[in-house]
Write a protein that holds these residues in place. Structure first.
Motif, PDB file in Angstrom:
ATOM      1  N   ASN A  83      99.155 -53.097  30.327  1.00 47.09           N
ATOM      2  CA  ASN A  83     100.267 -52.762  31.199  1.00 47.09           C
ATOM      3  C   ASN A  83      99.906 -53.226  32.616  1.00 47.09           C
ATOM      4  O   ASN A  83      99.055 -52.637  33.280  1.00 47.09           O
ATOM      5  N   VAL A  84     100.537 -54.311  33.059  1.00 43.71           N
ATOM      6  CA  VAL A  84     100.120 -54.929  34.314  1.00 43.71           C
ATOM      7  C   VAL A  84     100.503 -54.094  35.532  1.00 43.71           C
ATOM      8  O   VAL A  84      99.896 -54.245  36.603  1.00 43.71           O
ATOM      9  N   LYS A  85     101.486 -53.219  35.410  1.00 38.23           N
ATOM     10  CA  LYS A  85     101.829 -52.333  36.529  1.00 38.23           C
ATOM     11  C   LYS A  85     100.660 -51.410  36.845  1.00 38.23           C
ATOM     12  O   LYS A  85     100.246 -51.273  38.007  1.00 38.23           O
ATOM     13  N   ARG A 135     106.643 -62.533  31.387  1.00 35.69           N
ATOM     14  CA  ARG A 135     107.378 -61.528  30.613  1.00 35.69           C
ATOM     15  C   ARG A 135     108.814 -61.354  31.099  1.00 35.69           C
ATOM     16  O   ARG A 135     109.696 -60.967  30.325  1.00 35.69           O
ATOM     17  N   TRP A 136     109.049 -61.651  32.382  1.00 35.29           N
ATOM     18  CA  TRP A 136     110.368 -61.390  32.965  1.00 35.29           C
ATOM     19  C   TRP A 136     111.273 -62.625  33.020  1.00 35.29           C
ATOM     20  O   TRP A 136     112.491 -62.492  33.125  1.00 35.29           O
ATOM     21  N   TRP A 137     110.691 -63.851  32.984  1.00 38.96           N
ATOM     22  CA  TRP A 137     111.513 -65.059  33.132  1.00 38.96           C
ATOM     23  C   TRP A 137     111.194 -66.075  32.047  1.00 38.96           C
ATOM     24  O   TRP A 137     110.031 -66.233  31.646  1.00 38.96           O
ATOM     25  N   GLU A 208     111.212 -54.800  28.513  1.00 43.74           N
ATOM     26  CA  GLU A 208     111.289 -53.794  27.463  1.00 43.74           C
ATOM     27  C   GLU A 208     110.969 -52.400  27.992  1.00 43.74           C
ATOM     28  O   GLU A 208     111.574 -51.408  27.582  1.00 43.74           O
ATOM     29  N   ASP A 209     109.988 -52.315  28.902  1.00 40.36           N
ATOM     30  CA  ASP A 209     109.619 -51.026  29.480  1.00 40.36           C
ATOM     31  C   ASP A 209     110.741 -50.439  30.337  1.00 40.36           C
ATOM     32  O   ASP A 209     110.744 -49.238  30.622  1.00 40.36           O
ATOM     33  N   PRO A 213     116.470 -56.135  27.392  1.00 39.80           N
ATOM     34  CA  PRO A 213     116.062 -57.054  26.324  1.00 39.80           C
ATOM     35  C   PRO A 213     114.895 -57.936  26.764  1.00 39.80           C
ATOM     36  O   PRO A 213     114.825 -58.352  27.926  1.00 39.80           O
ATOM     37  N   PRO A 214     113.961 -58.232  25.854  1.00 39.90           N
ATOM     38  CA  PRO A 214     112.822 -59.090  26.202  1.00 39.90           C
ATOM     39  C   PRO A 214     113.254 -60.536  26.405  1.00 39.90           C
ATOM     40  O   PRO A 214     114.304 -60.959  25.905  1.00 39.90           O
TER      41      PRO A 214
END
Length: 439
Positions: A83-85, A135-137, A208-209, A213-214
């Motif tokens: 979890n990168v956060k 993961r986001w783009w 997803e967190d 949608p992923p």
């Protein structure tokens, strides 16, 4: 109809979440730079107050950069799995704590150990951000948003230089010069806490967190798991060539970051505030070129980075020659040099710092590719710190001088110039070799 409205609502939520995400990445990683550059901004004060010798400072700086090199690849491989956060918050907390400790004027050996730990913690920031990007783009937009995120390097430098200059001047007048350099580290630690709060509130691990949608993987990426993708990164000769080019570039870049203010003060007679102002110009310009580099390469070069990288490498050589070889204090010359340098660095930092390597691997191994590229970058930066530290001498009266050679016609050549410009030129050669090795 309800389904269409729901779909549009989810798309709108994803768009808003992405804006929040890139904004959080920009700000949080900029704070990482504040916690890193307090040491650079404090060098002159530490030397003049007799806290540490130039050689000790050079070794401490190299300890941090070598730790960063190791940490880049280790944290890069870890970031692909976690979890990168949470991980980026942990790294920034350790970095802030290291700054707090150093502000109490610890012995040189302890300083090296603490700054080594800081280097490893610092190396968690960019892998977390790049993994979050993947993961986001989707891949076709990665260059654009990677370039926007890369502005955080320059934004952080501006924060650091402005903060340090303000603290040094105010604290120096109010409490004396010995407290001025110490307060730079304490100020950086306080900024670190602000960054942790921002990460907690706004940084996202993945869509997803957030209940979104992923990002779908492309056909090639869908066939590879994280371990397989990391193996591809480790065995790619192109990724390693990019790492070498980045290491040589980083040597010239960190030379200016670490010693640029010092060079202007010692060689050209600038005040501390004046030197900080001139050097900070490159950070402002670099932020613009970082943001534009990804967009331009995505839209006009079909996501190829080589053309812009080569042009920026040549510009970097020209800028350093102008900065170091023109004698005397000419503000317009030095500012022009920093404009060119900043424009080149913004592009090269984005491309050689990781994007060109990340482009070569599946998205599940983005952290690993960035780690390999980053390791090369900071090995080069660490070697630079050692060599540059030994090219600075401390005279008996406490003043600092630069190692140089005077020719028969009276012209003096600083060995720092030979070293810094030489590293930049060798980086250009490696970019060309990388180009020849493209698949």
């Amino acid at each position: 109809m309800t389904g269409e409205s729901s779909g549009r609502g989810r798309e709108g939520a994803l768009a808003r979440a992405r804006i929040r995400q890139v904004s959080a990445m920009l700000f949080v990683y900029a704070i990482f730079y504040v916690c890193r550059l307090a040491f650079s901004a404090s060098k002159k004060g530490m030397i003049e107050q007799g806290a540490y010798t130039p050689a000790e400072i050079g070794y401490v700086g190299s300890a941090m950069l070598f730790a960063y090199a190791i940490g880049k690849i280790v944290n890069g491989f870890i970031a692909d799995h976690v979890n990168v956060k949470k991980y980026i918050m942990l790294g920034l907390f350790v970095s802030a704590l290291a700054n707090l400790v150093v502000g109490f004027h610890v012995p040189a050996l302890m300083l090296a150990v603490v700054w080594f730990v800081n280097g490893f913690a610092q190396a968690s920031g960019s892998p977390c951000c790049v993994v979050a990007l993947s993961r986001w783009w989707p891949k076709e937009k990665r260059g654009t948003y990677y370039g926007i995120w890369s502005c955080s390097n320059n934004l952080g430098e501006v924060f650091a230089y402005v903060l340090s200059a303000g603290i040094v001047v105010w604290v120096g007048k109010a409490f004396g010069p010995d407290w001025a350099w110490k307060s730079c580290f304490w100020g950086a630690a306080a900024f670190g806490l602000v960054g942790i709060a921002a990460a907690f509130l706004f940084f996202g691990n993945s869509p997803e967190d957030e209940g979104l949608p992923p990002v779908p993987a492309d056909a090639t990426e869908a066939k590879v798991d994280t371990t397989g993708g990391q193996k591809i990164a480790l065995t790619s000769p192109v990724v390693w060539m990019i790492a070498l080019a980045g290491g040589l570039f980083a040597a010239s870049r960190y030379a200016v970051i670490d010693w640029g203010m010092f060079f202007l003060q010692v060689k050209k007679g600038y005040s501390e505030a004046g030197a900080a102002t001139v050097i900070s110009v490159n950070s402002v310009v670099g932020a613009v070129s970082s943001a534009l580099s990804g967009v331009i390469s995505d839209r006009f070069f079909k996501s190829s980075r080589q053309e812009l990288a080569l042009s920026a490498g040549i510009m970097n050589v020209v800028a350093l020659a102008l900065f170091m070889l023109v004698p005397g204090r000419h503000v317009w010359v030095d500012v022009t040099a920093m404009v060119l340098f900043g424009f080149a660095v913004g592009i090269l930092l984005t491309f050689l710092g990781g994007l060109m390597a990340v482009d070569r691997v599946p998205k599940c191994a983005a952290g690993a590719a960035l780690g390999i590229a980053g390791m090369g970058n900071y090995i080069g930066a660490g070697l630079q710190s050692i060599v540059s530290g030994h090219l600075v001498n401390r005279a008996a009266d406490g003043t600092a001088t630069l190692a140089s050679h005077t020719f028969s016609n009276g012209w003096t050549l600083d060995w720092l110039a030979v070293f810094w410009i030489g590293m930049a030129a060798m980086s250009v050669v490696c970019i060309l070799l990388s180009w020849q090795r493209r698949r």
